[in-house]
Design an enzyme around this catalytic site. Sequence first.
Site, short mmCIF file in Angstrom:
data_model
loop_
_atom_site.label_atom_id
_atom_site.label_comp_id
_atom_site.label_asym_id
_atom_site.label_seq_id
_atom_site.Cartn_x
_atom_site.Cartn_y
_atom_site.Cartn_z
CD GLU A 1 1.72 -8.63 7.94
OE1 GLU A 1 1.06 -8.00 8.95
OE2 GLU A 1 2.50 -9.51 8.31
CG LEU A 2 -5.18 -8.58 5.59
CD1 LEU A 2 -6.52 -9.43 5.64
CD2 LEU A 2 -5.01 -7.84 4.09
N PRO B 1 0.84 -1.30 0.10
CG PRO B 1 0.06 -0.87 2.35
CD PRO B 1 1.10 -1.74 1.50
CE LYS C 1 -0.34 -3.01 -7.47
NZ LYS C 1 -0.41 -1.46 -7.57
CB CYS D 1 -2.06 -1.52 9.59
SG CYS D 1 -0.27 -1.41 9.72
CD GLU E 1 -7.71 -0.16 8.59
OE1 GLU E 1 -7.98 -0.44 7.49
OE2 GLU E 1 -6.40 -0.18 9.35
CB ALA F 1 -12.15 -4.96 0.43
CE LYS G 1 -9.67 -10.44 17.39
NZ LYS G 1 -10.56 -10.16 18.66
#
Length: 477
Positions: A249-250, A150, A175, A283, A380, A230, A450
């Site tokens: 890694e969200l 990101p 990318k 994050c 978030e 997403a 989670k």
Amino acid sequence: MSLAHYINGAWETGSGANVITVFDPSLGQPIAQFTSASSPQVDAAIAAARQALPAWRSTTPQQRAAVLRQFAEQLQQRRESLIELQMQNNGKPRQEAAVDIEDAIGTFRYYAQLVEDQAPQQDREVTLAAPDYHSRTRFEAVGVVGLIVPWNFPLVTSAWKLAPALAAGCTVVLKPSEITPMIEQTYGQIADAIGLPAGVLNIVIGKADTGAALSNHPGLDKLSFTGSNAVGSQVMRSAAAHCRPVTLELGGKSAIVVFEDSDLVQATDWIIAGICWNAGQMCSATSRLLVHASIADALTTRLVAALEKLRVGNPFAGEVDMGPLTTAAQRAKVLEYFAIAESEGLQCQAGGHTLQEDGWFVAPTLYTDVPATSRLWTEEIFGPVLCSQRFSSEEQAIALANDSRFGLVATVISQDLDRAERVANALEVGHVWINSVQAVFVETSWGGTKGSGIGRELGPWALAAYQSIKHVTRPRV
Ligand code: NAD
């Protein structure tokens, strides 16, 4: 349109469908344009990585460590320009941009050392209960890996993947985010400067279609993704279709728990750093403040004073504590949450509005006594928006902190270290800080439980994530 993509050791102009415009968020003005990589260019990048793999994975750990140290050196040489690029493209205050470059340099140095240290274990004999058998362990590169990252910590997130992947002997197609691609182009310039063999590192720039072309590609052996839940879920579906490993890694909605014995001056600093660093676009933002009821009002008074004192502005216009949000879309999203807060009648103690600047600025914001049902409490936001709730017992604090679909990090503040350590053990997250800012050390792990992801970055865990373990077993002769 300038050369954007680094494929098989050469720079190419994009032939994809999108024009990527890169902005300065402090001014809301464009600073560069690129054409995205097309699907055939993604194919070519993966083919180049495949071709480069046999030679690169056969290099010795010492040879790869030397290359990683060259990356660190070259980053060091570009330190000032990388600081300025992050200030310009991310809107980061100078001191934060400097932390990111130090982090990236430290990461390359660490994996150089780690892979060297691991070398004596290659082919080491395993102790078996069966004396008539011999078995040895090998650490082998997973293969061709796709890395999708990101925009919020572009230099760092890429380094956390690139350094262990190259150390392990993998070849890479990276990318970057379409929002901050010039920062990762630096890694291609470094590859050029140090004569990295063609195809070992490829960089393709583009939006979701370029990312999907990479994550859906049958030619990858693994994909490591950092980004939103997403997209992470789509990336995981692609990995499932090919039955191949994925690291995710969200997002997060992390808690900062402040007990009644806390030093309120220090607590205020740590809370503000946890929500205003990178304008809250972290994050790991500790965006849910849980405060003991007996000190809640006193802490709120201090927080409001401190938030209102923050210097928010263009990092090039003087010393600032917080810059703008990095994209217009991110600002629009934060404004949406301000509107929800208003419609829910939340108590806004500070901020809750944009700032009268040219760029994408919002005021650091605090809502108190936010109900657990509010979207501001559960989702978030990715901006400098802090929500608080009161608790009256340790058990209640733990239950409230764990009541989230995310589980990335948490902070505990208390002068009673036994209690702080006990609470840290009970929190369902990947990393807990006690009485500290979010100090991240390359030797410790990064990742969540989670909904915050799968797998760990940093430390020996990230090297292992790009290695495949093999055992060779035979009867003794
Ligand atoms: P994003 O998911 O929109 O984009 C991440 C990357 O995926 C970008 O490079 C984007 O171009 C690419 N992408 C978009 N659609 C894709 C698709 N369909 N297939 C493949 N790739 C695609 O996230 P973002 O807005 O860039 O970043 C913010 C999010 O990242 C937040 O949720 C934040 O919590 C998360 N994040 C997590 C960590 C962590 O370590 N857990 C670190 C930083 C950011």
